[in-house]
Design a protein around this motif. Structure first.
Motif, mmCIF file in Angstrom:
data_model
loop_
_atom_site.group_PDB
_atom_site.id
_atom_site.type_symbol
_atom_site.label_atom_id
_atom_site.label_comp_id
_atom_site.label_asym_id
_atom_site.label_seq_id
_atom_site.Cartn_x
_atom_site.Cartn_y
_atom_site.Cartn_z
ATOM 1 N N ARG A 101 11.216 -14.343 -19.718
ATOM 2 C CA ARG A 101 11.914 -14.996 -18.603
ATOM 3 C C ARG A 101 12.144 -16.467 -18.903
ATOM 4 O O ARG A 101 11.369 -17.095 -19.634
ATOM 5 N N LEU A 102 13.174 -17.014 -18.302
ATOM 6 C CA LEU A 102 13.381 -18.462 -18.333
ATOM 7 C C LEU A 102 12.667 -19.053 -17.129
ATOM 8 O O LEU A 102 12.607 -18.434 -16.067
ATOM 9 N N GLU A 103 12.130 -20.259 -17.291
ATOM 10 C CA GLU A 103 11.458 -20.872 -16.140
ATOM 11 C C GLU A 103 12.467 -21.158 -15.046
ATOM 12 O O GLU A 103 12.217 -20.952 -13.867
ATOM 13 N N VAL A 104 13.623 -21.646 -15.451
ATOM 14 C CA VAL A 104 14.710 -21.856 -14.494
ATOM 15 C C VAL A 104 15.875 -20.965 -14.922
ATOM 16 O O VAL A 104 16.334 -21.078 -16.053
ATOM 17 N N PRO A 105 16.310 -20.059 -14.048
ATOM 18 C CA PRO A 105 17.420 -19.182 -14.447
ATOM 19 C C PRO A 105 18.646 -19.981 -14.852
ATOM 20 O O PRO A 105 18.951 -21.012 -14.252
ATOM 21 N N ALA A 106 19.324 -19.512 -15.879
ATOM 22 C CA ALA A 106 20.527 -20.218 -16.340
ATOM 23 C C ALA A 106 21.650 -20.017 -15.328
ATOM 24 O O ALA A 106 21.740 -18.962 -14.696
ATOM 25 N N PRO A 107 22.485 -21.035 -15.138
ATOM 26 C CA PRO A 107 23.613 -20.884 -14.198
ATOM 27 C C PRO A 107 24.630 -19.866 -14.704
ATOM 28 O O PRO A 107 25.241 -19.152 -13.926
ATOM 29 N N GLU A 108 24.824 -19.792 -16.008
ATOM 30 C CA GLU A 108 25.756 -18.829 -16.558
ATOM 31 C C GLU A 108 25.325 -18.491 -17.984
ATOM 32 O O GLU A 108 24.671 -19.296 -18.647
ATOM 33 N N GLY A 109 25.675 -17.279 -18.440
ATOM 34 C CA GLY A 109 25.271 -16.871 -19.780
ATOM 35 C C GLY A 109 26.132 -17.534 -20.843
ATOM 36 O O GLY A 109 27.205 -18.045 -20.566
ATOM 37 N N MET A 110 25.613 -17.480 -22.082
ATOM 38 C CA MET A 110 26.347 -18.082 -23.204
ATOM 39 C C MET A 110 27.474 -17.177 -23.698
ATOM 40 O O MET A 110 28.370 -17.608 -24.404
ATOM 41 N N GLY A 111 27.395 -15.894 -23.375
ATOM 42 C CA GLY A 111 28.449 -14.977 -23.806
ATOM 43 C C GLY A 111 28.124 -14.313 -25.127
ATOM 44 O O GLY A 111 27.247 -14.748 -25.877
ATOM 45 N N LEU A 112 28.842 -13.232 -25.397
ATOM 46 C CA LEU A 112 28.667 -12.502 -26.650
ATOM 47 C C LEU A 112 29.765 -12.945 -27.596
ATOM 48 O O LEU A 112 30.912 -13.106 -27.195
ATOM 49 N N ASN A 113 29.404 -13.151 -28.839
ATOM 50 C CA ASN A 113 30.380 -13.514 -29.861
ATOM 51 C C ASN A 113 31.614 -12.618 -29.758
ATOM 52 O O ASN A 113 31.511 -11.407 -29.834
ATOM 53 N N PRO A 114 32.794 -13.221 -29.550
ATOM 54 C CA PRO A 114 34.003 -12.408 -29.338
ATOM 55 C C PRO A 114 34.265 -11.407 -30.454
ATOM 56 O O PRO A 114 34.808 -10.335 -30.209
ATOM 57 N N LEU A 115 33.874 -11.765 -31.676
ATOM 58 C CA LEU A 115 34.092 -10.825 -32.783
ATOM 59 C C LEU A 115 33.371 -9.515 -32.507
ATOM 60 O O LEU A 115 33.773 -8.464 -32.977
ATOM 61 N N LEU A 116 32.274 -9.607 -31.743
ATOM 62 C CA LEU A 116 31.497 -8.399 -31.466
ATOM 63 C C LEU A 116 32.002 -7.683 -30.222
ATOM 64 O O LEU A 116 31.544 -6.600 -29.904
ATOM 65 N N GLN A 117 32.937 -8.322 -29.481
ATOM 66 C CA GLN A 117 33.444 -7.684 -28.272
ATOM 67 C C GLN A 117 34.563 -6.734 -28.647
ATOM 68 O O GLN A 117 35.739 -6.992 -28.428
ATOM 69 N N ASP A 118 34.164 -5.640 -29.207
ATOM 70 C CA ASP A 118 35.118 -4.685 -29.725
ATOM 71 C C ASP A 118 34.424 -3.343 -29.690
ATOM 72 O O ASP A 118 33.266 -3.230 -30.069
ATOM 73 N N ILE A 119 35.143 -2.343 -29.235
ATOM 74 C CA ILE A 119 34.474 -1.061 -28.991
ATOM 75 C C ILE A 119 33.887 -0.482 -30.271
ATOM 76 O O ILE A 119 32.797 0.084 -30.284
ATOM 77 N N GLY A 120 34.585 -0.702 -31.387
ATOM 78 C CA GLY A 120 34.085 -0.184 -32.653
ATOM 79 C C GLY A 120 32.740 -0.796 -33.001
ATOM 80 O O GLY A 120 31.792 -0.112 -33.375
ATOM 81 N N LEU A 121 32.646 -2.101 -32.806
ATOM 82 C CA LEU A 121 31.413 -2.759 -33.186
ATOM 83 C C LEU A 121 30.323 -2.539 -32.146
ATOM 84 O O LEU A 121 29.139 -2.619 -32.450
ATOM 85 N N ALA A 122 30.719 -2.258 -30.914
ATOM 86 C CA ALA A 122 29.711 -1.991 -29.893
ATOM 87 C C ALA A 122 28.943 -0.721 -30.242
ATOM 88 O O ALA A 122 27.743 -0.619 -30.017
ATOM 89 N N LEU A 123 29.630 0.260 -30.821
ATOM 90 C CA LEU A 123 28.989 1.545 -31.090
ATOM 91 C C LEU A 123 28.465 1.654 -32.508
ATOM 92 O O LEU A 123 27.655 2.512 -32.809
ATOM 93 N N HIS A 124 28.914 0.746 -33.379
ATOM 94 C CA HIS A 124 28.565 0.851 -34.789
ATOM 95 C C HIS A 124 27.064 0.647 -35.061
ATOM 96 O O HIS A 124 26.465 1.459 -35.772
ATOM 97 N N PRO A 125 26.406 -0.382 -34.476
ATOM 98 C CA PRO A 125 24.982 -0.537 -34.763
ATOM 99 C C PRO A 125 24.120 0.641 -34.323
ATOM 100 O O PRO A 125 23.269 1.083 -35.095
ATOM 101 N N PRO A 126 24.326 1.201 -33.118
ATOM 102 C CA PRO A 126 23.466 2.331 -32.761
ATOM 103 C C PRO A 126 23.589 3.486 -33.750
ATOM 104 O O PRO A 126 22.577 4.104 -34.097
ATOM 105 N N VAL A 127 24.807 3.756 -34.210
ATOM 106 C CA VAL A 127 24.983 4.868 -35.141
ATOM 107 C C VAL A 127 24.213 4.604 -36.432
ATOM 108 O O VAL A 127 23.501 5.459 -36.948
ATOM 109 N N LEU A 128 24.322 3.364 -36.938
ATOM 110 C CA LEU A 128 23.581 3.009 -38.146
ATOM 111 C C LEU A 128 22.083 3.151 -37.901
ATOM 112 O O LEU A 128 21.345 3.630 -38.762
ATOM 113 N N TYR A 129 21.644 2.747 -36.704
ATOM 114 C CA TYR A 129 20.211 2.807 -36.415
ATOM 115 C C TYR A 129 19.710 4.235 -36.371
ATOM 116 O O TYR A 129 18.602 4.523 -36.816
#
Lengths: 158, 661
Positions: B153-181
């Motif tokens: 936990r953070l001691e003080v909740p963040a006002p907003e998240g930092m976001g996910l690297n846009p390169l990773l915001q892709d359906i192919g890459l979203a599913l690729h790591p679980p398959v490899l795992y």
């Protein structure tokens, strides 16, 4: 297959496998010495230029005011510099990475032509705030700014 | 609250892994004295309950990501409230901590699966196997709990998240790591079986048959993961290449090479009871490679040695874990390998002989890739900075891969145990002629480099060779597993054809166009109709409108429309180029939009890549072959088991009759 040979089949197989792997290891070691792409700072590249047929990497800052697009619209010329103000002219044909601007850090992959111009086949720039090409990590932001400032001071015309 | 439940579940799962290990050790140690240790009966239930708690923990992580609970450090660092739900969920494993949690969850699940279903092996060996599984899992739990807590936990909740690297915001890459795992973890099961077999000194064909579906499944997942990852890099990076010999790619290739070798040697063990020690060693190496891969990628060692120093605790933990598992397994192997009796013998020209050559060459290739991947780390220790790329990997790995492909064409034609080359002279002559003809034709009509030339010839040879094992057989009676081999080998030929064709025949065009202007790329004429701003859920973009016509088509014919984009994401702020692809049966046209010049022209980069898609079709075929094999093997095992149980019950009936009489 003779009886003696058959008796030691496992040993023979093991030896063959070992031999092949050692061979692969030696080959890899030899090839790595010759085929690895070395990383140069502009100063190093001027002092000890790589052979024109070797792929190398050049890393530094894009000098302010040096960036120019050729008339064909796709070839760029710029100068990569380091904190000792060594300057290497670079040519690159292609689409530059998104964060590639004057004053930013860059790693260029390519070859140094015999006329002293670095012909880049690929440019790696800072991808986002968190990622810096590993070769540029030693250059902190402050250093980079200093380089830019010094470049400006050295070249008041721009 | 949910985060705390997740953390508590993680602790409980770790305790159960410990119970699984302790039970195994106690049962194993006291077994020699005759009586069975009561701890042994806890092992299977512990594995099942452990999977339950690991799943609870992972679901908790999914939940905090789904609702974007910004008081959780990991969410704040990797997510953002204005992100599509699918990428919120994918964000939970798109980071170090979350991916490690996914790792142990999948591992706990596969442990539970063998604990619940696998009854073929001697109970002692199963206990040793599950204990080994618990031991490996325990290390990962410790790693998560002590240095990579995903629920911090953070001691003080963040006002907003930092976001996910846009390169990773892709359906192919979203599913690729679980398959490899799934692939990595499947190899962990094979590893545990190997340790169990070594500990109980029962390296038998039965052990091979039981662990083979796991190796196959792991191999299928790795194949699909690599194929998907390669396609992702191809269209998302916008560089036009499909394989960069990047350390991250190599980290998935190395376990695949080891798994491929293991897959073939385990088949020899299952069918012929040969290559016992070698199979065990490969089991250890395959899992070592998947751990090395995970850690190299996830620890950030490879992006920078300095990242290692930034978080020395995590780095040390990784090193120690690697040392314990790989070192321990190799030590066990060294101690016990001598006790593994030599298996059945075979002549040099035989199916086994060919498979041994395949194994040795695959291992050599693995060594080449491993050394090339680690070399920059080594030189950096001496303050010399290098990167290792295609200049090294392509020619040096070809030295081993090309002969291996030749053996791959011949091997399946040979008989088990002992054969003569004269017997397969006819198909060999046919293959040689095919290879020579393709080589001659291509060399005459096109001026291409040596490796792609050989690649094209070998692809033709392999494509034909992969179907020869079916000749003179009734196709309806060919076992499913054999079909699997045929399809997978054919897939290799298809992928090889795609690779060779891409590197030999690609044409590239770099142009600066005014709106309305046309450029030529390969057999296509591309007209820039305009550039418009467009907006997505968390990005804005400039989108080029391209009209593409074949060069011999009339100007009024219906064009193919393409729309490459240059996107700007605002959380985090980052630009990406979205390439546009036009797929035809004989290749792909690939377009990237660059910057606008001062005079108003737009930079455009175009590639025509003949048959490039065959690379990934081949990958899919290889994976499909693996799936066919799994179905075939499992079905055969089930029939065998039901026959055996029917026999047993009949025998019991007879005995009962005798007793009554």
């Amino acid at each position: 297959m003779s009886a003696l040979k058959a008796k030691h089949q496992r040993l023979v197989l093991g030896l063959i496998a070992l031999l092949a792997l050692v061979g692969a290891g030696l080959l890899a070691a030899y090839a790595l010495r010759n085929q690895a792409d070395y990383f140069y700072l502009p100063g190093q590249m001027l002092a000890d230029p790589p052979r024109p047929d070797r792929d190398v990497r050049l890393g530094g800052m894009v000098e302010e005011g040096s960036l120019a697009t050729q008339p064909d619209g796709v070839t760029l010329a710029f100068v990569v510099t380091d904190k000792d103000r060594a300057r290497v002219p670079v040519r690159f044909s292609g689409i530059v990475p998104d964060l590639f601007v004057e004053g930013s850090g860059v790693v260029a992959e390519g070859r140094l032509r015999s006329d002293g111009v670095f012909e880049a086949s690929n440019l790696l720039a800072k991808h986002d705030e968190n990622y810096i090409p590993r070769e540029l990590e030693d250059m902190t932001k402050a250093q980079a700014e200093q380089i830019v400032a010094e470049t400006r001071a050295a070249d008041p015309g721009t | 609250m949910i985060a705390e439940i997740g953390l508590a579940s993680l602790w409980l799962a770790a305790v159960l892994a410990l119970l699984q290990l302790a039970g195994g050790v106690l049962a194993f140690r006291t077994d020699g004295t005759g009586g069975e240790n009561p701890m042994g009966m806890f092992i299977r239930p512990a594995a099942i309950v452990q999977a339950f708690f690991a799943a609870c923990s992972f679901v908790a992580l999914l939940y905090v990501f789904a609702v974007t609970d910004l008081s959780v450090k990991l969410v704040a660092a990797n997510s953002h409230s204005a992100k599509p739900m699918i990428f919120k969920l994918a964000g939970s494993w798109g980071n170090h901590e979350g991916s490690m949690l996914l790792w142990v969850t999948v591992m706990a699940f596969s442990g539970a699966l063998i604990a619940a279903l696998e009854r073929r092996l001697p109970e002692r060996m199963m206990q040793a196997t599950l204990a080994a599984q618990g031991f490996v899992a325990l290390g990962f739990y410790a790693f998560l709990l002590f240095s990579s807590n995903p629920f911090e936990r953070l001691e003080v909740p963040a006002p907003e998240g930092m976001g996910l690297n846009p390169l990773l915001q892709d359906i192919g890459l979203a599913l690729h790591p679980p398959v490899l795992y799934f692939g990595y973890v499947g190899l962990s099961v094979a590893f545990s079986f190997a340790v169990g077999a070594l500990l109980t000194r029962q390296v038998t064909p039965e052990f091979a048959r039981v662990s083979r579906p796991w190796v196959l499944a792991a191999w299928v997942c790795l194949t699909m993961g690599i194929t998907a990852g390669s396609y992702w890099a191809y269209y998302e990076l916008g560089w036009g290449g499909w394989w960069f010999w990047d350390p991250v790619e190599n980290a998935s290739l190395m376990p695949w090479l080891a798994a491929t070798a293991l897959l073939h040697s385990i088949s020899v063990l299952a069918a012929r009871d040969a290559l016992r020690a070698w199979t065990i060693l490969l089991g250890v190496i395959a899992f070592s490679m998947s751990m090395l891969g995970t850690f190299l990628v996830r620890s950030g060692i490879l992006t920078s040695v300095h990242a290692f120093a930034v978080d020395p605790e995590r780095g040390m933990f990784i090193l120690v874990l690697l040392g314990i598992y790989i070192g321990g397994a190799l030590l066990l192997f060294g101690l016990r390998a001598g006790a593994v009796a030599e298996g059945e013998r075979f002549a040099a020209t035989s199916r086994e002989g060919a498979l041994v050559v395949n194994n040795v060459l695959l291992s050599a290739t693995l060594g080449i890739v491993l050394l090339g991947t680690l070399y920059p780390l080594l030189t950096e220790a001496f303050d010399v900075r290098v990167s290792v790329g295609p200049n090294y990997f392509n020619p040096v790995s070809a030295i081993f891969v090309l002969p291996m492909l030749v053996v791959m064409a011949i091997g399946p034609l040979l008989r088990w145990r002992r054969d003569r080359l004269e017997r397969v002279m006819k198909p060999l002559a046919l293959l040689t002629v095919i290879g020579a003809v393709v080589l001659a034709i291509v060399a005459l009509v096109a001026d291409i480099a040596f490796l792609p030339l050989v690649g094209l010839a070998l692809a033709a040879i392999l494509a034909v060779a992969s179907f020869i094992p079916l000749r003179r057989r009734k196709l309806t009676r060919v076992p499913l597993a054999t079909w699997g081999m045929v399809v997978a080998h054919f897939g290799i030929a298809v992928a090889l054809f795609g690779m060779a064709s891409e590197s030999a025949f690609s044409s590239e065009r770099l142009a600066a166009l005014e709106v309305g202007e046309t450029a030529q790329a390969g057999p296509w004429r591309v007209t820039l109709n305009g550039v418009d701003p467009v907006a997505g859920p968390n990005w804005t973009a400039l989108e080029g409108r391209l009209a593409v016509r074949a060069e011999d088509a009339s100007r009024t014919s219906e064009p193919i429309m393409m729309a490459p984009q240059s996107r700007t994401f605002w959380a985090p702020v980052q630009q990406t180029t979205e390439s546009a692809l036009a797929t035809r049966w004989n290749g792909q046209l690939y377009a990237v939009l660059g910057n606008q010049l001062d005079d108003g022209r737009w930079q455009l980069r175009l590639w025509w890549k003949p048959f490039v898609t065959f690379i990934w079709y081949g990958g899919l075929l290889i994976a499909f072959g693996g799936v066919l094999s799994i179905i075939g093997r499992v079905r055969k095992d089930l029939t065998r088991r039901s026959v055996r149980s029917r026999l047993a019950s009949r025998r019991a009936d007879e005995r009962a009759l005798e007793a009554a009489a």
